[in-house]
Design a protein around this motif. Structure first.
Motif, mmCIF file in Angstrom:
data_model
loop_
_atom_site.group_PDB
_atom_site.id
_atom_site.type_symbol
_atom_site.label_atom_id
_atom_site.label_comp_id
_atom_site.label_asym_id
_atom_site.label_seq_id
_atom_site.Cartn_x
_atom_site.Cartn_y
_atom_site.Cartn_z
ATOM 1 N N ALA A 49 0.836 -1.204 0.000
ATOM 2 C CA ALA A 49 0.000 0.000 0.000
ATOM 3 C C ALA A 49 0.867 1.248 0.000
ATOM 4 N N ALA A 50 1.942 1.232 0.795
ATOM 5 C CA ALA A 50 2.842 2.388 0.842
ATOM 6 C C ALA A 50 3.452 2.650 -0.527
ATOM 7 N N ALA A 51 3.903 1.582 -1.191
ATOM 8 C CA ALA A 51 4.530 1.730 -2.502
ATOM 9 C C ALA A 51 3.545 2.260 -3.543
ATOM 10 N N ALA A 52 2.271 1.873 -3.414
ATOM 11 C CA ALA A 52 1.253 2.297 -4.382
ATOM 12 C C ALA A 52 0.650 3.649 -4.039
ATOM 13 N N GLY A 53 0.897 4.137 -2.827
ATOM 14 C CA GLY A 53 0.333 5.424 -2.420
ATOM 15 C C GLY A 53 -1.136 5.367 -2.083
ATOM 16 N N ILE A 54 -1.580 4.230 -1.481
ATOM 17 C CA ILE A 54 -2.983 4.070 -1.117
ATOM 18 C C ILE A 54 -3.090 3.759 0.377
ATOM 19 N N PRO A 55 -4.243 3.978 1.003
ATOM 20 C CA PRO A 55 -4.381 3.718 2.437
ATOM 21 C C PRO A 55 -4.344 2.226 2.770
ATOM 22 N N PHE A 56 -3.746 1.935 3.919
ATOM 23 C CA PHE A 56 -3.762 0.579 4.465
ATOM 24 C C PHE A 56 -4.530 0.601 5.775
ATOM 25 N N SER A 57 -5.404 -0.393 5.967
ATOM 26 C CA SER A 57 -6.224 -0.466 7.178
ATOM 27 C C SER A 57 -5.809 -1.665 8.016
ATOM 28 N N LEU A 58 -5.545 -1.416 9.288
ATOM 29 C CA LEU A 58 -5.171 -2.467 10.234
ATOM 30 C C LEU A 58 -6.353 -2.803 11.124
ATOM 31 N N SER A 59 -6.621 -4.094 11.292
ATOM 32 C CA SER A 59 -7.719 -4.547 12.121
ATOM 33 C C SER A 59 -7.296 -4.700 13.575
ATOM 34 N N THR A 60 -8.267 -4.559 14.486
ATOM 35 C CA THR A 60 -8.034 -4.924 15.873
ATOM 36 C C THR A 60 -7.529 -6.363 15.973
ATOM 37 N N LEU A 61 -7.971 -7.213 15.043
ATOM 38 C CA LEU A 61 -7.560 -8.614 15.021
ATOM 39 C C LEU A 61 -6.332 -8.837 14.147
ATOM 40 N N GLY A 62 -5.544 -7.801 13.940
ATOM 41 C CA GLY A 62 -4.315 -7.926 13.164
ATOM 42 C C GLY A 62 -3.262 -8.733 13.900
ATOM 43 N N THR A 63 -2.321 -9.268 13.122
ATOM 44 C CA THR A 63 -1.250 -10.079 13.700
ATOM 45 C C THR A 63 0.090 -9.349 13.715
ATOM 46 N N VAL A 64 0.079 -8.067 13.424
ATOM 47 C CA VAL A 64 1.227 -7.202 13.698
ATOM 48 C C VAL A 64 0.687 -5.964 14.404
ATOM 49 N N SER A 65 1.556 -5.264 15.088
ATOM 50 C CA SER A 65 1.115 -4.163 15.936
ATOM 51 C C SER A 65 0.890 -2.876 15.141
ATOM 52 N N ILE A 66 0.204 -1.973 15.783
ATOM 53 C CA ILE A 66 -0.001 -0.628 15.245
ATOM 54 C C ILE A 66 1.348 0.007 14.912
ATOM 55 N N GLU A 67 2.289 -0.128 15.818
ATOM 56 C CA GLU A 67 3.595 0.517 15.641
ATOM 57 C C GLU A 67 4.392 -0.126 14.505
ATOM 58 N N GLU A 68 4.245 -1.441 14.311
ATOM 59 C CA GLU A 68 4.946 -2.097 13.204
ATOM 60 C C GLU A 68 4.418 -1.625 11.857
ATOM 61 N N VAL A 69 3.114 -1.475 11.749
ATOM 62 C CA VAL A 69 2.537 -0.964 10.495
ATOM 63 C C VAL A 69 3.050 0.440 10.217
ATOM 64 N N LYS A 70 3.107 1.264 11.251
ATOM 65 C CA LYS A 70 3.621 2.623 11.076
ATOM 66 C C LYS A 70 5.067 2.606 10.594
ATOM 67 N N SER A 71 5.867 1.671 11.092
ATOM 68 C CA SER A 71 7.272 1.617 10.681
ATOM 69 C C SER A 71 7.421 1.205 9.218
ATOM 70 N N ASN A 118 -2.373 5.473 7.062
ATOM 71 C CA ASN A 118 -2.676 4.307 7.882
ATOM 72 C C ASN A 118 -3.999 4.534 8.595
ATOM 73 N N TRP A 119 -4.902 3.547 8.484
ATOM 74 C CA TRP A 119 -6.217 3.610 9.117
ATOM 75 C C TRP A 119 -6.354 2.435 10.076
ATOM 76 N N PHE A 120 -7.136 2.610 11.140
ATOM 77 C CA PHE A 120 -7.282 1.555 12.144
ATOM 78 C C PHE A 120 -8.748 1.204 12.336
ATOM 79 N N GLN A 121 -9.037 -0.099 12.331
ATOM 80 C CA GLN A 121 -10.392 -0.579 12.560
ATOM 81 C C GLN A 121 -10.537 -0.998 14.015
ATOM 82 N N LEU A 122 -11.500 -0.400 14.696
ATOM 83 C CA LEU A 122 -11.718 -0.677 16.115
ATOM 84 C C LEU A 122 -12.966 -1.527 16.314
ATOM 85 N N TYR A 123 -12.788 -2.639 17.043
ATOM 86 C CA TYR A 123 -13.915 -3.366 17.615
ATOM 87 C C TYR A 123 -14.036 -2.935 19.074
ATOM 88 N N VAL A 124 -15.242 -2.588 19.493
ATOM 89 C CA VAL A 124 -15.442 -2.212 20.887
ATOM 90 C C VAL A 124 -15.549 -3.480 21.720
#
Length: 418
Positions: free
Chosen positions: A127-149, A156-162
Motif C-alpha cells: 500500500a505504501a509503494a502504491a500510495g494508497i491507504p492501508f487499514s489495520l484490524s483490531t484482530l491484526g497479527t502485527v502491531s499498530i507501531e509495526e505498520v507505522k514503521s 494508515n487507518w485503524f479498525q476498532l472493535y469495541v
C-alpha cells in the motif's frame, strides 16, 4: 488460382524464432501468469492450507450475501461516451483530507500472517509503494507501531472493535493516534459472530493446530508450513486471547451491547477522522452522520456476519443521493475487479475498500503478490475509464452505469383472511 510457394529464407526464420528468456524466480514466474484477481485466488488456493484459505474465501451460513454482492457488480451495464478521448487518465482521489493515488484502499482484515507469513507487513508495504491507504484490524497479527514503521509517511487507518473491557479499546485508540493513524473505523456489524460454516467444518482455530487432517493438508504445501513453524508465533498483536475459534474469540472479547454512547466516547477521544463501518440501511447511514461520523462504509462485513444482508453496492446510489453532500461514503464487499471500483465511484462512492482481493495476492506470493494485485486492479481501472471516455475519477457519474435488475422486492407481502 495456384499459390506460389518458396523455401523460407534463414534471415526470415531468425526473425520469427523469438525465444523468451526463462524466468528463474519461482514467485515471479507464478505471478506473471495471473491476469485477474481470480487468477491470484487460484494460485492462493494451491499454496495455502484449507483452513486459512477458507477463512479468507468463505462467508456466513450459505454464503448468499457474498454471492449476491459479487453478482451485483457483474449485473451492471457501462455506458461509454463516444468521441471523448481520455489520453491521460488520473486515478488519484482526495479522501478524508488526504491523497490516494488510486480510488481504492485496503480494507481491514484479521489474522493476515496466518494467510502468509508476511501478513500485514506485506500489505502495508505494498500500500505504501502504491500510495494508497492501508487499514489495520483490531484482530491484526502485527502491531499498530509495526505498520507505522513499514508505512511511515503513508495513510494508515485503524479498525476498532469495541470490547467488553472498554479500557482495552480505549488503549488501542490512544496507540493508533500516537502512531499518526489518520482515520479510525468504528465497526458496528459484529455484535456477535456470524456462522461461518467452512471454519466449523475445517476445525479452524487460531493458531492452526497440528492434527492428522492438517498434516495431510500440509503435504502439498510445505512452504506455508515451513514459514509457519520457523517464524515468530502467530498471535494477535492487540489482544491477549490468542487461541480458540473465531466465534469463541468474538464471544469472549467483543461487546454486543455497543451503543451510540460508545461512538460518542470514541469520537471525543479520537483526533482524526472517524468512519462508521458496517452501515446497511439508509436510515442508519443518516443516524451515523447525525451522530458526528466523518464518513460511513456501506458493508455487510464481506458477507461474513448476517447472511442475506443488504448488498452494499445496491444500497450505494440511494445513500449517495440522500447523503452524498453531507459525508464521505465508502463501500466494500465483493470487489474483485477494477471495473467494480469504477462502477462504485460512478454511482456515488467516494472510495472503495478491497479485502479478500489483497489477501489472495498475499497468499499467492507474499508482498510481491499484493503488488501484483494492485497492478492488476490499476490496469483494469485505467482500461475501463479509457473505454468510458473519462480522464479522472471526478468525471464518473451515474450516467456511466446502469444497475441491472435481478432481485426485485415483492410489493405485496400481506395476506388477508376471507
Amino acid at each position: 488460382m495456384s499459390i506460389n510457394r518458396q523455401l523460407p529464407k534463414p534471415s526470415e526464420l531468425r526473425e520469427l524464432l523469438q525465444f523468451k528468456k526463462p524466468e528463474l524466480d519461482p514467485t515471479k514466474r507464478r505471478l506473471d501468469k495471473a491476469l485477474t484477481v481470480y487468477d491470484l485466488r487460484k494460485i492462493a488456493k494451491r499454496r495455502t492450507p484449507k483452513g486459512p484459505f477458507d477463512y479468507t474465501d468463505g462467508a456466513a451460513e450459505f454464503e448468499i450475501s457474498l454471492a449476491r454482492a459479487r453478482q451485483a457488480f457483474e449485473d451492471i451495464e457501462f455506458h461509454p461516451e463516444t468521441l471523448r478521448p481520455a489520453a491521460e487518465i488520473d486515478t488519484s482521489v482526495e479522501i478524508l483530507g488526504g491523497p490516494s493515488a488510486l480510488p481504492f484502499g485496503f480494507a481491514p482484515t484479521g489474522f493476515a500472517r496466518m494467510m502468509q507469513t508476511e501478513g500485514e507487513i506485506g500489505g502495508a508495504g505494498a500500500a505504501a509503494a502504491a500510495g494508497i491507504p492501508f487499514s489495520l484490524s483490531t484482530l491484526g497479527t502485527v502491531s499498530i507501531e509495526e505498520v507505522k514503521s513499514v508505512n511511515p509517511t503513508g495513510r494508515n487507518w485503524f479498525q476498532l472493535y469495541v470490547m467488553a473491557d472498554r479500557e482495552k479499546s480505549y488503549s488501542l485508540v490512544e496507540r493508533a493516534a500516537a502512531a499518526g493513524f489518520d482515520t479510525l473505523y468504528f465497526t458496528v456489524d459484529t455484535p456477535i459472530a456470524g456462522n461461518r460454516m467452512r471454519d466449523t467444518r475445517n476445525g479452524f482455530s487460531i493458531p492452526p493446530q497440528l492434527t492428522a487432517k492438517t498434516i495431510l493438508d500440509a503435504i502439498p504445501r510445505p512452504a506455508w508450513w515451513f514459514n509457519f513453524l520457523t517464524t515468530p508465533q502467530l498471535e494477535f498483536a492487540s489482544l491477549s486471547n490468542t487461541s480458540g475459534t473465531v466465534a469463541d474469540l468474538i464471544g469472549q472479547t467483543f461487546d454486543p451491547t455497543i451503543s451510540p454512547e460508545d461512538l460518542q466516547i470514541i469520537r471525543d477521544m479520537w483526533p482524526g477522522n472517524i468512519v462508521v463501518k458496517g452501515v446497511q440501511t439508509l436510515a442508519d447511514a443518516q443516524r451515523m452522520v447525525d451522530a458526528g461520523a466523518d464518513g460511513i462504509v456501506l458493508s455487510n462485513h464481506g458477507g461474513r456476519q448476517l447472511d442475506r444482508a443488504p448488498v452494499p453496492f445496491h444500497l450505494l446510489p440511494e445513500v449517495a443521493r440522500e447523503l452524498g453532500d453531507q459525508t464521505t461514503i465508502m463501500v466494500d464487499t465483493g470487489v474483485m475487479n477494477g471495473a467494480d471500483v469504477v462502477a462504485a465511484h460512478a454511482l456515488g462512492a467516494d472510495f472503495v475498500l478491497v479485502g479478500r482481493a489483497w489477501l489472495y495476492g498475499l497468499m499467492a506470493g507474499g508482498r510481491a503478490g499484493v503488488d501484483k494485485m494492485i497492478e492488476i486492479m490499476e490496469s483494469e481501472i485505467l482500461r475501463t475509464m479509457g473505454l468510458l471516455g473519462t480522464s479522472s475519477i471526478d468525471e464518473l457519474n451515474p450516467s456511466h452505469v446502469t444497475q441491472l435488475t435481478r432481485l426485485v422486492p415483492r410489493t405485496d407481502n400481506t395476506r388477508t383472511n376471507a
